[in-house]
Scaffold this motif. Structure first.
Motif, mmCIF file in Angstrom:
data_model
loop_
_atom_site.group_PDB
_atom_site.id
_atom_site.type_symbol
_atom_site.label_atom_id
_atom_site.label_comp_id
_atom_site.label_asym_id
_atom_site.label_seq_id
_atom_site.Cartn_x
_atom_site.Cartn_y
_atom_site.Cartn_z
ATOM 1 N N ARG A 262 10.979 -19.917 44.768
ATOM 2 C CA ARG A 262 9.938 -20.918 44.471
ATOM 3 C C ARG A 262 10.254 -21.601 43.130
ATOM 4 O O ARG A 262 11.235 -21.245 42.460
ATOM 5 N N GLY A 263 9.443 -22.555 42.779
ATOM 6 C CA GLY A 263 9.520 -23.189 41.461
ATOM 7 C C GLY A 263 10.871 -23.811 41.160
ATOM 8 O O GLY A 263 11.498 -24.449 42.009
ATOM 9 N N ASP B 271 15.723 -12.684 44.929
ATOM 10 C CA ASP B 271 14.353 -12.663 44.406
ATOM 11 C C ASP B 271 13.745 -11.275 44.634
ATOM 12 O O ASP B 271 14.084 -10.587 45.597
ATOM 13 N N CYS C 35 16.062 -8.303 45.357
ATOM 14 C CA CYS C 35 16.637 -7.517 44.256
ATOM 15 C C CYS C 35 15.861 -7.794 42.977
ATOM 16 O O CYS C 35 15.477 -8.919 42.697
ATOM 17 N N VAL D 253 16.295 -8.175 39.272
ATOM 18 C CA VAL D 253 17.460 -8.412 38.404
ATOM 19 C C VAL D 253 17.476 -7.512 37.161
ATOM 20 O O VAL D 253 18.514 -7.368 36.529
ATOM 21 N N ALA E 94 15.548 -16.325 37.248
ATOM 22 C CA ALA E 94 14.392 -15.421 37.379
ATOM 23 C C ALA E 94 13.773 -15.186 36.007
ATOM 24 O O ALA E 94 14.479 -14.901 35.037
ATOM 25 N N TYR F 6 8.435 -13.612 25.289
ATOM 26 C CA TYR F 6 9.099 -14.658 26.085
ATOM 27 C C TYR F 6 10.068 -15.464 25.214
ATOM 28 O O TYR F 6 11.226 -15.694 25.588
ATOM 29 N N LYS G 29 14.141 -15.757 25.534
ATOM 30 C CA LYS G 29 14.832 -17.027 25.778
ATOM 31 C C LYS G 29 15.784 -17.367 24.634
ATOM 32 O O LYS G 29 16.846 -17.950 24.861
ATOM 33 N N PRO H 129 14.132 -25.875 29.581
ATOM 34 C CA PRO H 129 13.064 -26.754 30.057
ATOM 35 C C PRO H 129 11.864 -26.696 29.103
ATOM 36 O O PRO H 129 11.639 -25.695 28.418
ATOM 37 N N ILE I 287 7.135 -27.669 32.694
ATOM 38 C CA ILE I 287 7.469 -28.135 34.040
ATOM 39 C C ILE I 287 6.365 -27.630 34.973
ATOM 40 O O ILE I 287 5.964 -26.459 34.889
ATOM 41 N N THR J 248 4.965 -25.873 37.698
ATOM 42 C CA THR J 248 5.267 -24.851 38.715
ATOM 43 C C THR J 248 4.125 -23.840 38.713
ATOM 44 O O THR J 248 3.200 -23.937 37.897
ATOM 45 N N ASP J 249 4.236 -22.813 39.581
ATOM 46 C CA ASP J 249 3.215 -21.754 39.604
ATOM 47 C C ASP J 249 3.078 -21.107 38.229
ATOM 48 O O ASP J 249 1.990 -20.725 37.814
ATOM 49 N N MET J 250 4.223 -20.984 37.518
ATOM 50 C CA MET J 250 4.205 -20.307 36.217
ATOM 51 C C MET J 250 3.333 -21.061 35.200
ATOM 52 O O MET J 250 2.744 -20.465 34.306
#
Ligand code: NAI
Length: 242
Positions: free
Chosen positions: A14-15, A35, A62, A64, A91, A155, A159, A185, A188, A190-192
């Motif tokens: 997704r995303g 995923d 899987c 990660v 991911a 987070y 990153k 990014p 953006i 997305t679901d996140m």
């Protein structure tokens, strides 16, 4: 442009990962979706890659962050697809909170998925790149790793770590014909980022709007074919981290 190449995309159901899968498939690459959840979504993404773009596609469940599971994954991908030419470490998770109150497990889990997950993938897939004397790694970082962000110490650290990992791998593997770049990014849709639509930082984006997954996918397509670009961090952020 990528005909006959195989691209492995983590978090691809997704995303941003899903959009990157379609972009690379549209350029001719065979697609491997990795995923941890939503097996039906991963299967659907593969089906669309096959029917719309005529490429080979397969999905693998899987986590990660699990070193040994990723080792097994790399063997399965090698058996099913022969090799791998492009790896997109996409991911990622968030577990936000102020540092002064953050639970230890929330810090550890975000580092384990976002940073160690990328290391695990590079660790177990780079042998294929080195043997092919060709490879392209794209790590999906974030502007949070460049600027920091209140409530995201785990987070942002993951990153920022990913950016250091990117530059080191670029240096270690350049002589083997392998490139490694990052995309950072901004906001953006997305679901996140569903919960971020009221975030006051959105008003600080020079281009005046959130980005789309396709904006990031476009950058991934560029990096997949940018033969003389390595160790770069490409911001796709509407200018917010200028
Ligand atoms: P998303 O939450 O929509 O999708 C992430 C995918 O990763 C999901 O399919 C999830 O199941 C998978 N995943 C999570 N943990 C995993 C694990 N341990 N093993 C395997 N797969 C796992 O997220 P979105 O928005 O598509 O973000 C993708 C990447 O882009 C992430 O690394 C995120 O940090 C980064 N990013 C996103 C931004 C945004 O505004 N959406 C901004 C900056 C960076």
């Amino acid at each position: 442009m990528l005909k006959g190449k195989t691209a492995v995309i983590t978090g691809g159901s997704r995303g941003l990962g899903e959009a990157i899968a379609y972009r690379l498939a549209s350029m001719g690459a065979n697609i491997v979706i990795v995923d941890v959840g939503a097996t039906d979504r991963a299967v659907a993404v593969c089906e669309r890659c096959r029917s719309e773009y005529g490429v080979k596609a397969g999905s693998y469940k899987c986590d990660v962050s699990d070193f040994n599971a990723v080792k097994e994954l790399s063997a399965s991908v090698k058996a099913d697809f022969g090799t791998c030419h492009i790896l997109v470490n996409n991911a990622g998770i968030t577990r936000d909170g102020l540092a002064a109150m953050m639970k230890e497990e929330d810090f550890d889990r975000v580092i384990a998925v976002n940073l160690k997950g990328a290391f695990n993938m590079i660790r177990h897939f780079s042998g294929m790149f080195i043997r092919n004397r060709e490879g392209c790694i794209i790590n999906i970082a974030s502007v949070a790793g460049i600027m920091g962000n209140v409530g995201q110490c785990n987070y942002a650290a993951s990153k920022a770590g990913l950016i250091g990992l990117t530059k080191t791998i670029a240096k270690e593997l350049a002589s083997k014909g392998v490139r490694c770049n990052a995309i950072a990014p901004g906001f953006i849709a997305t679901d996140m980022t569903d919960s971020q639509t009221e975030n006051p930082l959105l008003g600080m984006i020079p281009l005046g709007k959130m980005g789309s997954p396709e904006n990031v996918a476009h950058a991934a397509g560029y990096l997949a074919t940018a033969d003389y670009v390595t160790g770069e961090v490409l911001r796709v952020d509407g200018g917010i981290a200028m």
